[in-house]
Design an enzyme around this catalytic site. Sequence first.
Site, PDB file in Angstrom:
ATOM      1  N   GLU A  39       0.824  -1.211   0.000  1.00  0.00           N
ATOM      2  CA  GLU A  39       0.000   0.000   0.000  1.00  0.00           C
ATOM      3  C   GLU A  39       0.859   1.261   0.000  1.00  0.00           C
ATOM      4  O   GLU A  39       0.518   2.241  -0.652  1.00  0.00           O
ATOM      5  CB  GLU A  39      -0.968  -0.003   1.185  1.00  0.00           C
ATOM      6  CG  GLU A  39      -2.122  -0.992   1.031  1.00  0.00           C
ATOM      7  CD  GLU A  39      -2.994  -0.691  -0.190  1.00  0.00           C
ATOM      8  OE1 GLU A  39      -3.043   0.470  -0.630  1.00  0.00           O
ATOM      9  OE2 GLU A  39      -3.616  -1.633  -0.722  1.00  0.00           O
ATOM     10  N   TYR A 122      -6.654   6.564   4.126  1.00  0.00           N
ATOM     11  CA  TYR A 122      -6.781   5.544   3.095  1.00  0.00           C
ATOM     12  C   TYR A 122      -5.970   4.296   3.439  1.00  0.00           C
ATOM     13  O   TYR A 122      -6.479   3.169   3.408  1.00  0.00           O
ATOM     14  CB  TYR A 122      -6.347   6.083   1.713  1.00  0.00           C
ATOM     15  CG  TYR A 122      -6.145   4.939   0.764  1.00  0.00           C
ATOM     16  CD1 TYR A 122      -7.246   4.316   0.195  1.00  0.00           C
ATOM     17  CD2 TYR A 122      -4.883   4.397   0.541  1.00  0.00           C
ATOM     18  CE1 TYR A 122      -7.097   3.195  -0.602  1.00  0.00           C
ATOM     19  CE2 TYR A 122      -4.716   3.278  -0.245  1.00  0.00           C
ATOM     20  CZ  TYR A 122      -5.830   2.686  -0.817  1.00  0.00           C
ATOM     21  OH  TYR A 122      -5.675   1.577  -1.582  1.00  0.00           O
ATOM     22  N   ASP A 140      -9.713   4.653  -2.954  1.00  0.00           N
ATOM     23  CA  ASP A 140      -8.564   5.098  -3.737  1.00  0.00           C
ATOM     24  C   ASP A 140      -9.086   5.723  -5.041  1.00  0.00           C
ATOM     25  O   ASP A 140     -10.300   5.779  -5.278  1.00  0.00           O
ATOM     26  CB  ASP A 140      -7.576   3.943  -3.995  1.00  0.00           C
ATOM     27  CG  ASP A 140      -7.958   3.086  -5.191  1.00  0.00           C
ATOM     28  OD1 ASP A 140      -9.165   3.030  -5.519  1.00  0.00           O
ATOM     29  OD2 ASP A 140      -7.065   2.467  -5.787  1.00  0.00           O
ATOM     30  N   CYS A 193     -12.419   0.330 -15.996  1.00  0.00           N
ATOM     31  CA  CYS A 193     -12.959   1.695 -16.007  1.00  0.00           C
ATOM     32  C   CYS A 193     -11.824   2.692 -15.777  1.00  0.00           C
ATOM     33  O   CYS A 193     -11.799   3.416 -14.788  1.00  0.00           O
ATOM     34  CB  CYS A 193     -14.031   1.843 -14.928  1.00  0.00           C
ATOM     35  SG  CYS A 193     -14.950   3.384 -15.105  1.00  0.00           S
ATOM     36  N   CYS A 200     -16.076  -0.110 -21.751  1.00  0.00           N
ATOM     37  CA  CYS A 200     -17.444  -0.397 -21.317  1.00  0.00           C
ATOM     38  C   CYS A 200     -17.952  -1.722 -21.885  1.00  0.00           C
ATOM     39  O   CYS A 200     -18.790  -2.381 -21.266  1.00  0.00           O
ATOM     40  CB  CYS A 200     -18.363   0.752 -21.712  1.00  0.00           C
ATOM     41  SG  CYS A 200     -17.783   2.334 -21.052  1.00  0.00           S
ATOM     42  N   CYS A 203     -17.274  -4.389 -19.395  1.00  0.00           N
ATOM     43  CA  CYS A 203     -17.540  -4.016 -18.009  1.00  0.00           C
ATOM     44  C   CYS A 203     -18.717  -4.800 -17.426  1.00  0.00           C
ATOM     45  O   CYS A 203     -19.796  -4.855 -18.030  1.00  0.00           O
ATOM     46  CB  CYS A 203     -17.851  -2.518 -17.955  1.00  0.00           C
ATOM     47  SG  CYS A 203     -18.225  -1.962 -16.295  1.00  0.00           S
ATOM     48  N   CYS A 209     -24.571   1.430 -15.146  1.00  0.00           N
ATOM     49  CA  CYS A 209     -23.719   2.620 -15.097  1.00  0.00           C
ATOM     50  C   CYS A 209     -24.479   3.878 -15.554  1.00  0.00           C
ATOM     51  O   CYS A 209     -24.903   3.976 -16.708  1.00  0.00           O
ATOM     52  CB  CYS A 209     -22.498   2.396 -15.989  1.00  0.00           C
ATOM     53  SG  CYS A 209     -21.416   3.828 -16.050  1.00  0.00           S
TER      54      CYS A 209
HETATM   55  S1  SF4 Z   1     -19.770   1.085 -18.136  1.00  0.00           S
HETATM   56 FE1  SF4 Z   1     -19.389   2.693 -16.628  1.00  0.00          FE
HETATM   57  S2  SF4 Z   1     -18.260   1.657 -14.986  1.00  0.00           S
HETATM   58 FE2  SF4 Z   1     -18.158   0.324 -16.752  1.00  0.00          FE
HETATM   59  S3  SF4 Z   1     -16.252   0.878 -17.790  1.00  0.00           S
HETATM   60 FE3  SF4 Z   1     -17.890   2.082 -18.737  1.00  0.00          FE
HETATM   61  S4  SF4 Z   1     -17.872   3.989 -17.625  1.00  0.00           S
HETATM   62 FE4  SF4 Z   1     -16.763   2.496 -16.377  1.00  0.00          FE
END
Ligand code: SF4
Length: 291
Positions: A39, A122, A140, A193, A200, A203, A209
Amino acid sequence: MTDHTDSGLHEDVLAWFDAEARDLPWRRDTSPWSVMVSEFMLQQTPVSRVLPVFEVWMRRWSTPAALAADAPGDAVRAWGRLGYPRRALRLHAAATAIVERHGGEVPSERDALLDLPGIGDYTASAVASFAFGDRHPVLDTNVRRVFARVVQGVAFPAPSVTADERALAESLMPEHDAHRWAAATMELGALVCSARAPRCGDCPVAKQCRWRAGGYPVHDGPPRRGQAWAGTDRQVRGRLMAVLREADGPVTRDALDAAWDDPEQRDRCLHTLVVDGLVEPVADGMFALPA
Ligand code: SF4
């Protein structure tokens, strides 16, 4: 706002993490010292640069007592090119305090961690979560960006953590496995992300999102800090530290002067390194890493 705790967010992120998490040494060895060292190193340096330094460091100093027994200058030398070398001094000071106050064992309570040199909000939460499985929000930059996008529908969070963000992170934290949730959201921000090029299509939470659903509205908050490096005092300090690290003992003023052309900037940077305790003036006008 969607109730994200009911929308499968946890399940989707944790399942993705199970399948995609990187095999990192501080995830294999979750001993408190291993987590704490990682860390400190990861605070301002990417994983790829931390890995080789971390592995050498842990072989050499496998406990806080081992590090505390060596000179602070040895820690600064071993820090190599990770940058922001005051972190090496703070880690050495934290190891010394762990030996003096906690019998050489990294304390498990967040408050005791916070009392150690160089450990802020943190890092205390991260060590308590990842090493001891405690339940704390771990905010973070990666986690903050994921939450900003998925839940708040904006491209980036505020420059520093706000009370609202903390409350949001608390509300999103699952009852069980909060430490895995912290690690998983961090990994999602790091691998998918990302700040500049979110993927996306890959994701696991694309459907939930809000930033994506809103058509990716552009960032309208305060300008984000740049990563300027060339010609900055940080670069000059790095050059001066490299001269000291690469020498076996004290170095001459001439050796330091050869590291940077501009005498005014060079002198200023050398002065700040001495003030920070990273460089010590020694006999005969020479300079050394801290003894
Ligand atoms: S869908 Fe949203 S959370 Fe997923 S990578 Fe794209 S911007 Fe990031």
